[in-house]
Design an enzyme around this catalytic site. Structure first.
Site, mmCIF file in Angstrom:
data_model
loop_
_atom_site.group_PDB
_atom_site.id
_atom_site.type_symbol
_atom_site.label_atom_id
_atom_site.label_comp_id
_atom_site.label_asym_id
_atom_site.label_seq_id
_atom_site.Cartn_x
_atom_site.Cartn_y
_atom_site.Cartn_z
ATOM 1 N N ASP A 67 0.828 -1.215 0.000
ATOM 2 C CA ASP A 67 0.000 0.000 0.000
ATOM 3 C C ASP A 67 0.860 1.262 0.000
ATOM 4 O OD1 ASP A 67 0.999 -0.183 2.564
ATOM 5 O OD2 ASP A 67 -0.920 -0.523 3.525
ATOM 6 N N ASN A 136 -7.407 -0.424 14.287
ATOM 7 C CA ASN A 136 -8.826 -0.622 13.955
ATOM 8 C C ASN A 136 -9.029 -1.948 13.218
ATOM 9 O OD1 ASN A 136 -7.559 -0.084 11.607
ATOM 10 N ND2 ASN A 136 -8.848 1.635 10.978
ATOM 11 N N HIS A 138 -7.344 -2.884 10.548
ATOM 12 C CA HIS A 138 -7.089 -2.851 9.097
ATOM 13 C C HIS A 138 -5.869 -3.690 8.730
ATOM 14 C CE1 HIS A 138 -4.263 0.975 9.018
ATOM 15 N NE2 HIS A 138 -3.614 -0.096 9.404
ATOM 16 N N GLU A 143 -9.687 -0.746 5.100
ATOM 17 C CA GLU A 143 -10.242 -0.188 6.327
ATOM 18 C C GLU A 143 -11.547 -0.889 6.715
ATOM 19 O OE1 GLU A 143 -7.864 1.324 7.629
ATOM 20 O OE2 GLU A 143 -8.134 3.485 7.450
HETATM 21 C C1 F6R Z 1 1.574 -0.358 6.158
HETATM 22 C C2 F6R Z 1 0.338 -1.151 6.317
HETATM 23 C C3 F6R Z 1 -0.467 -0.990 7.557
HETATM 24 C C4 F6R Z 1 0.317 -1.454 8.788
HETATM 25 C C5 F6R Z 1 -0.499 -1.346 10.078
HETATM 26 C C6 F6R Z 1 0.340 -1.655 11.297
HETATM 27 O O1 F6R Z 1 2.161 -0.606 4.908
HETATM 28 O O2 F6R Z 1 -0.020 -1.903 5.462
HETATM 29 O O3 F6R Z 1 -1.668 -1.693 7.458
HETATM 30 O O4 F6R Z 1 0.710 -2.782 8.598
HETATM 31 O O5 F6R Z 1 -1.043 -0.079 10.211
HETATM 32 O O6 F6R Z 1 1.383 -0.742 11.387
HETATM 33 P P1 F6R Z 1 2.596 -0.938 12.390
HETATM 34 O O7 F6R Z 1 3.322 -2.159 11.970
HETATM 35 O O8 F6R Z 1 3.439 0.316 12.203
HETATM 36 O O9 F6R Z 1 2.000 -1.068 13.748
#
Ligand code: F6R
Length: 243
Positions: A67, A136, A138, A143
Site C-alpha cells: 500500500d 482498527n 485494518h 479499512e
Molecule cells: C503499512 C500497512 C499498515 C500497517 C499497520 C500496522 O504498509 O499496510 O496496514 O501494517 O497499520 O502498522 P505498524 O506495523 O506500524 O503497527
C-alpha cells in the site's frame, strides 16, 4: 489459521525473515507482497542479512508493496516507497523490474490500481503476503467496511489510521486516502502471515482470532484463509482465551 507464538519481537522477526529467505531459495521466482511499518521493520533488515549470508540468488523474485499513502512523494521518509527503498531495494540492489509499488502521486489512481492488479495477475498471483494489523483491525489500507472481495483500490482512511499514522512522520502530515492491494488478492495468496508484537496489539489480535468474521473488522478475514498464520509475541498474545 495457525498461531505461531514467540517470546519477543526479535524472535518473531527472525522466524519471518528465515521463512521468506528459505522460500526464495526454494522458489527463486517467488512473488512476495509486504506491508511497511514498525512491525515488519526488523524482518526486512534480517531478510537482507540472511539472503546475503546464505548467498541466496534473489535476482528473480518479485516484490510488491502492499500500500501507500495517497499524495505522498516517494522521498517522504514516512512513505512506504522510502521504507522499502532503504530497507530492501537499496541493500539488495534490486533491479527496478523486480519491484512494484503504487505511485501515490499519480493523477489517475484507478489506473494505478489496475496496473497493480495486472502485475499480480500476470505473475500468476502472490506466493507470500506479510502484513501488519492496525489499531482498527485494518490490513494494508483495507479499512473497516471494505469488501472481502475487493481488488486494489483507493480507500478513505479511517480516523484511527490517520491519527496512528502520524508516528511515521517527522512532522504532522495531513492524511486522507490510501491506495492498497485488496482482500480479493489476499484470499488468493498462497500463504498469508499477519505479524503483531507488543501489548498495544493484544486486543486487536484477540478480535482477529476469536471474534466474528466480519468486514467491519478487516483482519478477521484471516480466519477464512486456508493457509493463514498469525505470528505474534507473548505480549500480543497476552489476552487470548487459550493463552
Ligand atoms: C503499512 C500497512 C499498515 C500497517 C499497520 C500496522 O504498509 O499496510 O496496514 O501494517 O497499520 O502498522 P505498524 O506495523 O506500524 O503497527
Amino acid at each position: 489459521m495457525q498461531i505461531v507464538s514467540f517470546k519477543n519481537y526479535e524472535q518473531l522477526s527472525g522466524y519471518m525473515a528465515d521463512f521468506i529467505a528459505d522460500s526464495i531459495k526454494n522458489k527463486p521466482d517467488l512473488v512476495l507482497c509486504m506491508a511497511s511499518g514498525s512491525t515488519p521493520a526488523l524482518t526486512c533488515d534480517l531478510l537482507v542479512q540472511k539472503l546475503k549470508e546464505r548467498q541466496v540468488d534473489y535476482s528473480k523474485f518479485t516484490f510488491l508493496g502492499l500500500d501507500e499513502w495517497v499524495g505522498l512523494p516517494p522521498f517522504n521518509t514516512g512513505s512506504c516507497h522510502y521504507f522499502f527503498h532503504k530497507k530492501i531495494f537499496e541493500p539488495l540492489q534490486l533491479s527496478s523490474s523486480q519491484f512494484f509499488l503504487f505511485n501515490a502521486l499519480a493523477d489517475d489512481l484507478k489506473r494505478e490500481c489496475s496496473k497493480m492488479d495486472k502485475v499480480i495477475a500476470d505473475k500468476g498471483g502472490i506466493d507470500i503476503m506479510v502484513v501488519g494489523i492496525g489499531m482498527n483491525g485494518h490490513i494494508g489500507f483495507n479499512e473497516p467496511g471494505t469488501s472481502f472481495a475487493a481488488l486494489s483500490h483507493v480507500a478513505e482512511l479511517d480516523e484511527i489510521t490517520k491519527s496512528v499514522g502520524q508516528k511515521y512522520f517527522d512532522e504532522p502530515v495531513e492524511l486522507g486516502k490510501g491506495i492498497t492491494i485488496g482482500f480479493g488478492q489476499l484470499m488468493n495468496t498462497k500463504k498469508v502471515f499477519l505479524m503483531a508484537n507488543g501489548s498495544k496489539k493484544a486486543e486487536v489480535i484477540k478480535k482477529t482470532i476469536e471474534g466474528p468474521v466480519t468486514e467491519s473488522f478487516p483482519a478477521s478475514i484471516m480466519q477464512n484463509h486456508p493457509h493463514s498464520f498469525i505470528v505474534i509475541d507473548e505480549e500480543a498474545a497476552s489476552v487470548l482465551s487459550k493463552n
